[in-house]
Design a protein around this motif. Structure first.
Motif, PDB file in Angstrom:
ATOM      1  N   CYS A  24      36.623 -37.592 122.627  1.00 59.52           N
ATOM      2  CA  CYS A  24      37.979 -38.038 122.963  1.00 59.52           C
ATOM      3  C   CYS A  24      38.839 -36.833 123.347  1.00 59.52           C
ATOM      4  N   GLN A  25      39.459 -36.926 124.487  1.00 57.53           N
ATOM      5  CA  GLN A  25      40.336 -35.861 124.975  1.00 57.53           C
ATOM      6  C   GLN A  25      41.804 -36.210 124.742  1.00 57.53           C
ATOM      7  N   ASN A  26      42.136 -37.492 124.885  1.00 57.00           N
ATOM      8  CA  ASN A  26      43.521 -37.931 124.764  1.00 57.00           C
ATOM      9  C   ASN A  26      43.545 -39.370 124.248  1.00 57.00           C
ATOM     10  N   ALA A  27      44.331 -39.593 123.205  1.00 52.95           N
ATOM     11  CA  ALA A  27      44.473 -40.947 122.655  1.00 52.95           C
ATOM     12  C   ALA A  27      45.949 -41.316 122.666  1.00 52.95           C
ATOM     13  N   GLN A  28      46.212 -42.534 123.086  1.00 53.62           N
ATOM     14  CA  GLN A  28      47.583 -43.034 123.133  1.00 53.62           C
ATOM     15  C   GLN A  28      47.623 -44.464 122.617  1.00 53.62           C
ATOM     16  N   SER A  44      46.761 -39.960 117.150  1.00 52.94           N
ATOM     17  CA  SER A  44      45.749 -39.075 116.576  1.00 52.94           C
ATOM     18  C   SER A  44      44.571 -39.930 116.123  1.00 52.94           C
ATOM     19  N   ILE A  45      43.436 -39.292 115.962  1.00 53.03           N
ATOM     20  CA  ILE A  45      42.223 -40.001 115.555  1.00 53.03           C
ATOM     21  C   ILE A  45      42.172 -40.077 114.037  1.00 53.03           C
ATOM     22  N   MET A  46      42.030 -41.283 113.520  1.00 49.76           N
ATOM     23  CA  MET A  46      41.864 -41.498 112.079  1.00 49.76           C
ATOM     24  C   MET A  46      40.395 -41.525 111.710  1.00 49.76           C
ATOM     25  N   GLN A  47      39.594 -42.212 112.521  1.00 53.29           N
ATOM     26  CA  GLN A  47      38.151 -42.319 112.290  1.00 53.29           C
ATOM     27  C   GLN A  47      37.450 -42.236 113.636  1.00 53.29           C
ATOM     28  N   ILE A  48      36.518 -41.302 113.767  1.00 51.09           N
ATOM     29  CA  ILE A  48      35.760 -41.191 115.018  1.00 51.09           C
ATOM     30  C   ILE A  48      34.897 -42.427 115.199  1.00 51.09           C
ATOM     31  N   THR A  49      34.221 -42.855 114.123  1.00 47.54           N
ATOM     32  CA  THR A  49      33.425 -44.075 114.152  1.00 47.54           C
ATOM     33  C   THR A  49      33.929 -44.952 113.037  1.00 47.54           C
ATOM     34  N   TRP A  72      48.549 -51.484 122.743  1.00 42.78           N
ATOM     35  CA  TRP A  72      47.103 -51.405 122.917  1.00 42.78           C
ATOM     36  C   TRP A  72      46.677 -49.937 122.924  1.00 42.78           C
ATOM     37  N   ALA A  73      45.407 -49.721 122.577  1.00 49.87           N
ATOM     38  CA  ALA A  73      44.827 -48.382 122.564  1.00 49.87           C
ATOM     39  C   ALA A  73      44.427 -47.986 123.977  1.00 49.87           C
ATOM     40  N   HIS A  74      44.615 -46.705 124.294  1.00 52.20           N
ATOM     41  CA  HIS A  74      44.182 -46.149 125.577  1.00 52.20           C
ATOM     42  C   HIS A  74      43.632 -44.757 125.299  1.00 52.20           C
ATOM     43  N   VAL A  75      42.320 -44.587 125.501  1.00 52.74           N
ATOM     44  CA  VAL A  75      41.649 -43.336 125.158  1.00 52.74           C
ATOM     45  C   VAL A  75      40.946 -42.780 126.385  1.00 52.74           C
ATOM     46  N   PHE A  77      38.300 -39.705 127.658  1.00 56.38           N
ATOM     47  CA  PHE A  77      37.267 -38.819 127.132  1.00 56.38           C
ATOM     48  C   PHE A  77      37.109 -37.590 128.039  1.00 56.38           C
ATOM     49  N   THR A  78      36.396 -36.589 127.529  1.00 54.04           N
ATOM     50  CA  THR A  78      36.220 -35.331 128.270  1.00 54.04           C
ATOM     51  C   THR A  78      35.492 -35.531 129.595  1.00 54.04           C
ATOM     52  N   ASP A  79      34.718 -36.603 129.731  1.00 58.13           N
ATOM     53  CA  ASP A  79      34.030 -36.886 131.004  1.00 58.13           C
ATOM     54  C   ASP A  79      34.876 -37.778 131.911  1.00 58.13           C
ATOM     55  N   ASN A  80      36.175 -37.931 131.577  1.00 58.48           N
ATOM     56  CA  ASN A  80      37.151 -38.730 132.322  1.00 58.48           C
ATOM     57  C   ASN A  80      36.935 -40.237 132.238  1.00 58.48           C
ATOM     58  N   LYS A  81      36.038 -40.685 131.375  1.00 67.20           N
ATOM     59  CA  LYS A  81      35.907 -42.121 131.142  1.00 67.20           C
ATOM     60  C   LYS A  81      37.068 -42.585 130.279  1.00 67.20           C
ATOM     61  N   VAL A  82      37.418 -43.864 130.410  1.00 69.50           N
ATOM     62  CA  VAL A  82      38.578 -44.425 129.721  1.00 69.50           C
ATOM     63  C   VAL A  82      38.152 -45.662 128.931  1.00 69.50           C
ATOM     64  N   SER A  83      38.688 -45.778 127.727  1.00 72.05           N
ATOM     65  CA  SER A  83      38.496 -46.973 126.908  1.00 72.05           C
ATOM     66  C   SER A  83      39.872 -47.585 126.650  1.00 72.05           C
ATOM     67  N   ILE A  84      39.981 -48.885 126.872  1.00 67.13           N
ATOM     68  CA  ILE A  84      41.249 -49.591 126.687  1.00 67.13           C
ATOM     69  C   ILE A  84      41.022 -50.726 125.694  1.00 67.13           C
ATOM     70  N   GLY A  85      41.890 -50.807 124.694  1.00 69.14           N
ATOM     71  CA  GLY A  85      41.761 -51.838 123.670  1.00 69.14           C
ATOM     72  C   GLY A  85      42.492 -53.114 124.026  1.00 69.14           C
ATOM     73  N   GLU A  86      42.228 -54.130 123.228  1.00 67.51           N
ATOM     74  CA  GLU A  86      42.907 -55.419 123.407  1.00 67.51           C
ATOM     75  C   GLU A  86      44.367 -55.308 122.981  1.00 67.51           C
ATOM     76  N   VAL A  87      45.186 -56.145 123.554  1.00 63.64           N
ATOM     77  CA  VAL A  87      46.613 -56.163 123.232  1.00 63.64           C
ATOM     78  C   VAL A  87      46.834 -56.784 121.854  1.00 63.64           C
ATOM     79  N   ALA A  88      47.697 -56.140 121.081  1.00 61.32           N
ATOM     80  CA  ALA A  88      48.171 -56.703 119.813  1.00 61.32           C
ATOM     81  C   ALA A  88      49.667 -56.943 119.959  1.00 61.32           C
ATOM     82  N   ASN A  89      50.139 -58.060 119.472  1.00 54.60           N
ATOM     83  CA  ASN A  89      51.560 -58.376 119.527  1.00 54.60           C
ATOM     84  C   ASN A  89      52.236 -57.975 118.224  1.00 54.60           C
ATOM     85  N   VAL A  90      53.398 -57.342 118.359  1.00 48.84           N
ATOM     86  CA  VAL A  90      54.178 -56.917 117.199  1.00 48.84           C
ATOM     87  C   VAL A  90      55.590 -57.462 117.367  1.00 48.84           C
TER      88      VAL A  90
END
Length: 98
Positions: A24-28, A44-49, A72-75, A77-90
């Motif tokens: 992970c290079q950047n987490a938002q 910040s990262i709480m748990q890698i796995t 939602w999570a938006h991460v 990675f160092t290889d420029n891949k992106v992971s996007i999480g599901e939306v949570a309503n607050v």
């Protein structure tokens, strides 16, 4: 649906990414306010796995509009891949509201 209050600062937002965060290079934690304005909190990262990120609220202005926020999570990675999480309503309420 989670509930928080405008001006609340003793608060940590945690989201699961449902994937490991090795490299992970950047987490938002990205958001959309009820008025349509979008932005992001640095996470910040709480748990890698299994991949848990968090944001500790810094200011009373972080959650400043009442109504339903989408987060939602938006991460990236160092290889420029992106992971996007599901939306949570607050639900963000004014102090004193139910």
């Amino acid at each position: 649906m989670s509930k928080i209050f405008i001006g609340q600062t003793k608060l940590i937002i945690q989201l699961s990414t449902s994937s490991d965060l090795i490299g992970c290079q950047n987490a938002q934690i990205r958001y959309e306010k009820p008025n349509g304005q979008r932005g992001a909190f640095p996470a910040s990262i709480m748990q890698i796995t299994p991949g848990v990120i968090q944001y500790e609220v810094q200011s009373a202005a972080d959650f400043d509009v009442d109504g339903v926020w989408k987060i939602w999570a938006h991460v990236t990675f160092t290889d420029n891949k992106v992971s996007i999480g599901e939306v949570a309503n607050v639900q963000v309420l004014r102090p004193g509201d139910k």
